[in-house]
Design a protein around this motif. Structure first.
Motif: not given
Length: 279
Positions: A188-192, A227-229, A268, A145-146, A232
Motif C-alpha cells: 500500500r502507498d503510505e504517502s499523503a 495498494t492506494r493510500s 478503508d 501498516s506495511n 488517494q
C-alpha cells in the motif's frame, strides 16, 4: 465480566482537552492516539519489583498486577519484563501463568506480547481448528501498516514454522483469499500526496469493473483498494460518485456478497463510513 471491568477501570480516565498531544520517542502524537499512553515517570526496576511482590505474595495481588500492566505502554511492559527476568531469574510469563487463572491470565499474558507477536497469535488462533474467524483476519490485515504486516509475517514464521500466506491459502477460499494475500503483500502507498489523474482513472476502472458489467471484476477492486493510500482512495471515491448514481460502498454491497464484501469495505473503513453519510 469482572475481570474486564478491572482492566477498563484501569485504562479509562479523565481526559483534559487542553493537552491534546504527548511526546513519543521525541515525536508529537495525539495524546490519546492509543488506549494506553506511556506512563509518566516510568521506572522499570520499581515496577518489576512491585510486580514480583504481587505475584509471590501469599494471596496473589491481582489488583496490583492489573494496575501496572494496563497503565504502561507496550514498550514499557517489555522493559519491565526484561528487568523482572534479569533481577529474579524467572520467566515473567511463566510466573503469571502460575499466579493467575482464566480470563485474567489470558489478558495479562496478551498484554506482555509485543504488538507483532500478539497479532501473529490472533491470526494463528483465527485459522486453527474447525472454522476460520474471517473478522479477525480482516481486522488485522486491513488496519496494519506495511512495516507492521512484514513484521507480523516474520514473527508468524518464527513462532509457528509456517508462512502466513500458506495458512491463508489453506484456510480461506476464492476472492476472499485473493484480497487477504494482496494485503499481505504490504504494497500500500503510505504517502499523503494525491494524484488527481490517477483518482479519475481508478474511479473509471472501479465503475467499469462493477456496475458497468453486471458481474464484478473483483481483482480490479482488490488491486486498487489494497495498494492506494487513504487520501488517494478518498479522492477516488469522490470521483466515483460523479460517474455513478451510487456511492462506492453501496455499489460494493450490490455487486459483492459475503466475506469479500466485508473485507473490501474494511480495507478503508474510515473513508467508507464518510461516504455512507453522503448516501
Amino acid at each position: 465480566m469482572s475481570v474486564f471491568k478491572k482492566f477498563f477501570k484501569g485504562i479509562i480516565h479523565n481526559r483534559d482537552p487542553k493537552d491534546d498531544t504527548v511526546k513519543v520517542k521525541g515525536e508529537p502524537k495525539p495524546k490519546y492516539y492509543g488506549t494506553v499512553t506511556p506512563y509518566p515517570n516510568f521506572n522499570a526496576s520499581s515496577d518489576a519489583s512491585v510486580l514480583q511482590s504481587a505475584i509471590e505474595s501469599k494471596d496473589v495481588d491481582e489488583d496490583v498486577i492489573v494496575a501496572i500492566l494496563v497503565k504502561r505502554s507496550n514498550e514499557q511492559r517489555q522493559k519491565i519484563k526484561a528487568v523482572y527476568e534479569a533481577s529474579s531469574g524467572k520467566n515473567l510469563v511463566k510466573s503469571l501463568k502460575s499466579a493467575l487463572r482464566s480470563d485474567l491470565e489470558d489478558v495479562a499474558l496478551a498484554l506482555l506480547m509485543p504488538p507483532a507477536h500478539f497479532d501473529a497469535y490472533l491470526l494463528r488462533r483465527a485459522t486453527k481448528g474447525l472454522g476460520t474467524d474471517e473478522d479477525v483476519l480482516v481486522e488485522i490485515l486491513a488496519t496494519r501498516s506495511n512495516r507492521e504486516i512484514e513484521e507480523i509475517k516474520k514473527v508468524f514464521r518464527q513462532e509457528y514454522k509456517r508462512e502466513l500466506e500458506e495458512v491463508i491459502k489453506d484456510e480461506t477460499s476464492g476472492d476472499f483469499t485473493m484480497a487477504l494475500l494482496a494485503m499481505l503483500n504490504a504494497k500500500r502507498d503510505e504517502s499523503a500526496g494525491v494524484d488527481m489523474e490517477l483518482a479519475r482513472k481508478d474511479a473509471k476502472i472501479l465503475f467499469e469493473a462493477g456496475e458497468a458489467i453486471g458481474d464484478a471484476d473483483v481483482s480490479a477492486f482488490v488491486d486498487i483498494l489494497t495498494t492506494r493510500s487513504g487520501p488517494q482512495l478518498s479522492k477516488t471515491f469522490q470521483h466515483y460518485a460523479t460517474i455513478s448514481d451510487l456511492t462506492l460502498p453501496k455499489a460494493l454491497q450490490m455487486e459483492l456478497k459475503g466475506d469479500i464484501e466485508d473485507c473490501l469495505i474494511d480495507i478503508d473503513k474510515p473513508t467508507m463510513q464518510f461516504l455512507r453519510t453522503l448516501e
